[in-house]
Design an enzyme around this catalytic site. Structure first.
Site, mmCIF file in Angstrom:
data_model
loop_
_atom_site.group_PDB
_atom_site.id
_atom_site.type_symbol
_atom_site.label_atom_id
_atom_site.label_comp_id
_atom_site.label_asym_id
_atom_site.label_seq_id
_atom_site.Cartn_x
_atom_site.Cartn_y
_atom_site.Cartn_z
ATOM 1 C CG ASP A 151 -12.680 27.075 17.875
ATOM 2 O OD1 ASP A 151 -12.520 26.806 16.744
ATOM 3 O OD2 ASP A 151 -13.816 27.438 18.561
ATOM 4 C CD GLN B 237 -20.431 24.944 18.452
ATOM 5 O OE1 GLN B 237 -19.627 23.862 18.303
ATOM 6 N NE2 GLN B 237 -20.682 25.698 17.539
ATOM 7 C CE LYS C 78 -17.389 22.041 15.642
ATOM 8 N NZ LYS C 78 -17.677 23.512 16.430
#
Ligand code: NDP
Length: 298
Positions: A121, A98, A54
């Site tokens: 997200d 994460q 990422k």
């Protein structure tokens, strides 16, 4: 006739390129780069790989990447303090924690703390609620990437029968919402669904997000169906190999004989997830600056 192989890798590369161009325009206009902060707690090897890729993709798309690696014994308080700090930092447009977090941490409480304007997200209650209401907002990356592939393949989805297998917050539920918004007739199947094969057989669109290697068989599919395989499963290694093969939730080879189009694993949905994360970061950056984002033309 063999199905069309939906090339998510190529589509994702085009999306990343466009986002990169728009991100360069953003920094010309504002004098700063759009920024994505990724928070990793602990040493889970798969999460480390995701976070590294990422970060690299963010920099390649002309954005700033901020990585925060915390030890596995980080407390809830410390983690929430970091989220607060990132919420307040004007250089940070997107925050991604994460998942999964180590067991002693309350995942939902951490996610809830993220400023919805930076929720790239799409997992905060505000983002989830806006999606349910059909309002603009940040949408989870994997389902949005899957929808992009479906629209690219099929055009208008109005009236099509779609079956989503899986009802997680991350994939299944938002996928179903997006398909509903696109005017498909949507069924959500899960582990308690009766006669799953029969349910799937009705579908023009099948999205499999289960996490069970090659569960969906060719005989479950309607002739010509479009199949999006979200699953990522590692098979046990062959004798002599140190790692097993990666496969999806759909038995790809046999399904290709029946489906009209299908995503491979790897190279289908997977590459779309990071590309959409970059897109979401840019959308957040423009919004955070009160500017209109130039349209993406994919
Ligand atoms: P979850 O484990 O959170 O959810 C799995 C879902 O599948 C649940 O809703 C569960 O039902 C359902 N399910 C389990 N067994 C069956 C069964 N036998 N029949 C029907 N439904 C079943 O997984 P995620 O949604 O997070 O992920 C799904 C898959 O997608 C995984 O393989 C994951 O690795 C992959 N993934 C891939 C991404 C990518 O970038 N390509 C990103 C995110 C995930 P119930 O709710 O009843 O338990």
């Amino acid at each position: 006739m063999a199905a069309i192989r939906i090339d998510g890798k190529a589509f994702a590369a085009r999306l990343r390129e466009q986002v990169g161009e728009r991100a360069a325009q953003f920094s010309d206009a504002t004098g700063r780069k759009a920024g994505l902060a990724v928070v990793l707690v602990g040493e889970d090897p798969a999460s480390q790989v995701y976070v590294r890729s990422k970060g690299k993709a963010t920099v390649a798309a002309n954005m700033a990447s901020f990585e925060h690696r915390l030890s596995a014994d980080t407390s809830q308080q410390e983690l929430e303090a970091l989220v607060d700090q990132l919420n307040a930092d004007p250089a940070v447009d997107g925050i991604l924690v994460q998942l999964p977090l180590p067991d002693h941490l309350d995942e939902q409480a951490v996610v809830d703390r993220i400023n919805p304007a930076k929720d790239v997200d799409g997992l905060t209650p505000v983002s989830t609620g806006r999606l349910a209401l059909g309002l603009n907002g940040l949408v989870p990356c994997t389902p949005l990437g899957s929808l992009m592939l479906l629209k690219d393949q099929l055009g208008d989805l109005s009236g099509l029968d779609a079956v989503v297998i899986g009802r997680s917050i991350l994939v299944g539920k938002p996928m179903a919402q997006l398909l509903l918004d696109a005017n498909a007739t949507v069924t959500i199947a899960h582990s308690r669904t009766r006669d799953l094969a029969e349910v799937v057989k009705r579908a023009d669109i099948v999205v499999a997000a289960v996490g069970r290697a090659e569960m969906v068989k060719a005989e479950w599919l309607k002739e010509g169906a479009t199949v999006i395989d979200v699953g990522i499963n590692r098979l046990p290694p062959e004798p002599g190999a140190d790692k097993g093969r990666l496969v999806g939730d759909v038995a790809y080879d046999e399904a290709s004989e029946v489906a009209g189009a299908i995503t491979p694993v790897p190279g289908g949905v997977g590459p779309m997830t990071i590309a959409v994360l970059l897109r979401n970061t840019l959308v957040a950056a423009y919004q955070n600056e009160g500017l209109d984002m130039p349209e993406l033309t994919l």
